[in-house]
Design an enzyme around this catalytic site. Structure first.
Site, PDB file in Angstrom:
ATOM      1  N   ASP A 100     -10.310   1.977  -3.644  1.00  0.00           N
ATOM      2  CA  ASP A 100     -11.322   1.845  -2.075  1.00  0.00           C
ATOM      3  C   ASP A 100     -12.962   1.701  -1.906  1.00  0.00           C
ATOM      4  O   ASP A 100     -13.475   1.051  -1.193  1.00  0.00           O
ATOM      5  CB  ASP A 100     -10.550   2.672  -0.680  1.00  0.00           C
ATOM      6  N   ASP A 115       0.383  -0.927  -0.159  1.00  0.00           N
ATOM      7  CA  ASP A 115       0.017  -0.027  -0.140  1.00  0.00           C
ATOM      8  C   ASP A 115       0.720   0.780   0.041  1.00  0.00           C
ATOM      9  O   ASP A 115       2.004   1.139   0.079  1.00  0.00           O
ATOM     10  CB  ASP A 115      -1.183  -0.500   1.026  1.00  0.00           C
TER      11      ASP A 115
HETATM   12  C1  GLA Z   1      -5.987   2.134   2.069  1.00  0.00           C
HETATM   13  C2  GLA Z   1      -6.247   0.544   1.482  1.00  0.00           C
HETATM   14  C3  GLA Z   1      -7.187  -0.103   2.001  1.00  0.00           C
HETATM   15  C4  GLA Z   1      -6.419  -1.213   3.632  1.00  0.00           C
HETATM   16  C5  GLA Z   1      -5.974   0.405   4.185  1.00  0.00           C
HETATM   17  C6  GLA Z   1      -5.551  -0.403   5.465  1.00  0.00           C
HETATM   18  O1  GLA Z   1      -6.962   2.738   2.346  1.00  0.00           O
HETATM   19  O2  GLA Z   1      -6.690   0.630  -0.068  1.00  0.00           O
HETATM   20  O3  GLA Z   1      -7.736  -1.155   1.089  1.00  0.00           O
HETATM   21  O4  GLA Z   1      -5.917  -1.500   2.993  1.00  0.00           O
HETATM   22  O5  GLA Z   1      -5.686   1.386   3.769  1.00  0.00           O
HETATM   23  O6  GLA Z   1      -5.364   1.352   6.348  1.00  0.00           O
END
Ligand code: GLA
Length: 751
Positions: A549, A479
């Site tokens: 997301d 990420d």
């Molecule tokens: C980001 C990712 C999510 C999750 C969060 C965790 O927003 O896109 O899928 O992994 O971080 O903090």
């Protein structure tokens, strides 16, 4: 595929079955663009296409004629400062403060295949017969700089990859302030410009606008390719659509700040520039050093947008993505993020995993919150060791237990970041990107590590590699959850601070390269707050990316639809999540959520224990369905049929390579009373094939589906597939209850 050189007229013709890209060297030594489009027959020279013109107020760099004004010629890698007043491809500041260069032709080289771009992601060949590369050598006599323009033409589609390399063969250092990967001048401006734009949770929605005089474009200045604009634009003829008409795509294989700019001059010549964003870019090039730009991939389609996309899909799937997972159907995963957020312990995770296993899931992914003091997003980033309070047996113990259940284990990391409340930051406060004496801005309570520094990358590599070595990890979700601000490095000299953005991304690529080579069978999925780094650069290392997301099925229609303009289905991370949806509060049927998530890597992002028994049975069926068809869905030829943008419905399909099998999906967004009739014309089938069609429309349909009948391929493509009974309100085997957010999946196979 061939590169034909006519020495007398200094004409270069790059040609394959689909395209011709033709250039010449002007009498003054500047490379000029003659034609780019559908393949044409070769000829000795195309001088008539030069169209140099005598116009008042023009300037002329050479004494030999008023026709030779660079402003009125179509150039290959233009410079500003002499007689071209448009945006430049290259700009170099000399020690004297001057920014004038005059790169003139010195010679050329043709090689089979495609050279590697050192330290950068790029398309590749597996066999030299797949592509040919032309390098034009240019030089600026006064400064001693050399410029190589690289053009690779691929055999397998209307594809041209371009990049540039600047070498300092002079005696003094210079500063590169702009070095685009590509510049191309097209002879008219009769185009719509398509871009993929949005924001967090609504990435890559296609937008189109008519080109007009002046500058239009998209960019990122966020340190990643961004949620806001993808590093891609397309120019399409106004009458072109999904299946017909001329379209040219421009895609940048890069994950940092980019600029995609189209300038239409007042004679209706269209200049397209694509590359690293020149804003905040300033690269000191010492004598003896060279600088390689990222690669831009241009795709020409004479058959509309779908053909352009399919060409990108094939290329990026097979000759950009690499490694063990490149050609393999992806494991069906369950991710605990939306199921638990930070609120979990080992028992809870094992519970989620065990129900998932019962439902046929193959991989359990532990998301954020497993390390250091990371009980919320305020602390712990940077401390990559398991939190003993949550995971008494560490990651190795947990991964062992998951493996014993018969699942593979995957882990979330965010290696480029640090919370101020972390051991790593307390130990190394100068390891972050920052500007001396200024407060660094926080975003999501975190700071960005200075990946332009090798010791920082080394340290993070050490921690992550240790976990990977000690535990049974099959998958990593990498990420990157914030944009870069106050972009400065504590160790670079003042005159090199303009290099930090690019050096940062080179550091990210370096870490990816090291981890993917040491752990070749680990499946990497890239992520950046959802889809802020869904770009070709990342695909080189991680063959799939978390798309957004936003996990709402209806929102995902638009997001996934837009994503397929460039990126293959096998790269699109897509999960079934809980309702009401966590991003938009919408309630959609479980089936619709699955039917949308099927068109990607497929997985779940919820606690399956919380579903009813009936729903758990459905999940099992969806999992069986995906296992049966994922090869076809992820690696077949994908067609967009009905756009969800501004529509009440959406449709797409995939067809196997031999055309004998297909999956067609139809989504009803909003239902209407007393609706009209609707048919969708299918694509890519064998006209004389006889297809048996099964539907999968009811929640309780077994994996075999319900037989819908037999239809000719030509019938399905010309008459269309009748979908209007979706909203008819009839009750029966073949119809779905009339409602919003419903969907159907059909399987077609030649008997
Ligand atoms: C980001 C990712 C999510 C999750 C969060 C965790 O927003 O896109 O899928 O992994 O971080 O903090």
């Amino acid at each position: 595929m061939n590169i034909i050189v006519h020495s007398e007229s200094k004409t270069f013709h790059l040609q394959n079955d689909y395209i011709s890209y033709i250039m010449t060297i002007l009498p003054g030594g500047h490379p000029a663009q003659l034609y780019f489009g559908k393949k044409i027959t070769d000829r000795e020279e195309y001088g008539y296409l030069l169209e140099g013109s005598i116009r008042s107020h023009s300037a002329y760099p050479n004494d030999d004629g008023r026709g030779y004004s660079l402003e009125h010629l179509k150039l290959e890698y233009p410079e500003y400062g002499s007689s071209d007043f448009r945006q430049a491809a290259v700009e170099i500041r000399h020690e004297s403060g001057s920014r004038i260069t005059d790169f003139l032709y010195q010679g050329y080289e043709i090689t089979n295949g495609k050279p590697k771009l050192e330290g950068l992601p790029a398309t590749y060949t597996e066999d030299d017969s797949e592509a040919m590369t032309l390098t034009l050598h240019l030089a600026d006599e006064v400064s001693g700089l050399r410029l190589d323009l690289l053009y690779t033409i691929f055999e397998a589609g209307g594809i041209l990859a371009r990049s540039a390399k600047i070498s300092n063969c002079g005696t003094k250092a210079v500063h590169i302030e702009r070095a685009m990967s590509l510049s191309v001048d097209l002879p008219d401006a009769d185009y719509d410009m398509i871009q993929l734009s949005g924001s967090w949770a609504r990435e890559r929605i296609p937008e189109a606008r008519r080109l007009s005089h002046g500058i239009q474009g998209v960019e990122s200045l966020r340190g990643h390719s961004s949620h806001q604009h993808n590093p891609f634009i397309a120019l399409k003829r106004p009458n072109a659509d999904e299946f017909s008409g001329e379209v040219i795509g421009f895609s940048l294989v890069y994950s940092g700040n980019f600029l995609a700019e189209v300038q239409v001059d007042n004679y209706d010549v269209t200049r397209v520039l694509l590359g690293i964003n020149p804003t905040w870019f300033d690269w000191k090039l010492e004598a003896g050093d060279s600088f390689q730009t990222p690669e831009a991939v241009v795709v020409f389609s004479a058959d509309g947008l779908n053909k352009m996309s399919q060409t990108y899909h094939r290329l990026y799937q097979k000759r950009l993505a690499r490694g063990f997972w490149r050609d393999r159907a992806r494991p069906i995963l369950i991710n605990n993020w939306e199921a638990t957020y930070f609120n979990f312990n080992e028992e809870k995770l094992l519970n989620i995993a065990s129900k998932a296993k019962e439902c046929g899931v193959e991989l359990f992914v532990l998301d954020d919150g497993w390390f250091g003091a990371r009980r919320s997003d305020y602390a712990g980033l940077g401390d990559w060791y398991p939190a003993a309070s949550l995971l008494p047996h560490g990651i190795s113990g947990l991964s062992e237990k998951i493996e014993q259940m018969g699942l593979k284990f995957g882990l979330w990391i965010e290696p480029e970041m640090v919370n101020p409340d972390s051991d790593l930051y307390r130990e190394h406060p100068d390891w972050i990107l920052h500007v001396e004496g200024r407060k660094p801005s926080l975003s999501r309570h975190q700071l960005v590590l200075d990946f332009s520094r090798k010791e920082v990358v080394d340290h993070i590599h050490g921690m992550i590699a240790k976990i990977l070595r000690e535990s049974r990890i099959s998958y990593i979700k990498w990420d990157m959850n914030r944009s870069i601000t106050e972009c400065g490095s504590a160790v670079l000299s003042a005159e090199r601070q303009g290099e930090v953005f690019h050096r940062y991304i080179l550091g990210v690529y370096d870490l990816y390269e090291r981890l993917t080579s040491e752990f070749p069978e680990v499946l990497f999925e890239s992520c950046a707050g959802g889809g802020a780094r869904f770009d070709p650069g990342m695909l080189y290392y991680a063959p799939q990316a978390w798309c957004s997301d936003d996990t709402d099925a209806i929102e995902r229609l638009g997001i996934q639809y837009g994503t397929t303009f460039v990126y293959p289905v096998s790269s699109i991370g897509s999960h079934v999540s809980a309702v009401p949806n966590h991003q938009v509060n919408r309630i959609t049927p479980l089936k619709t959520r699955a039917d949308v998530a099927f068109f990607g890597t497929f997985g779940y992002e919820l606690d399956l224990n919380k579903l009813s028994e009936d729903e758990q049975k459905m999940v099992t069926r969806y999992t069986i369905f995906m296992k049966q068809y994922r090869e076809l869905i992820q690696f077949g030829t994908f067609y967009r049929l009905v756009s969800p943008i501004g529509n009440d419905s959406c449709a797409w399909m995939v067809v196997s390579e031999d055309g004998k099998e297909a999956i067609f999906a139809y989504y009803r967004i909003l239902n209407k009373p007393n609706n009209g009739f609707a048919r969708v014309k299918l694509q890519g089938l064998l006209p004389d094939g006889h297809y048996t069609v099964w539907s999968y429309q009811h929640e309780d349909v077994p994996p075999e589906g319900i037989l819908r009948g037999s239809f000719g391929g030509d019938e399905l493509m010309n008459v269309g597939f009748v979908v209007s009974d979706l909203s008819s309100g009839k009750v029966g085997d073949n119809v779905l209850e009339a409602a919003d957010f419903t969907s159907r999946i059909y399987h077609l196979k030649v008997e």
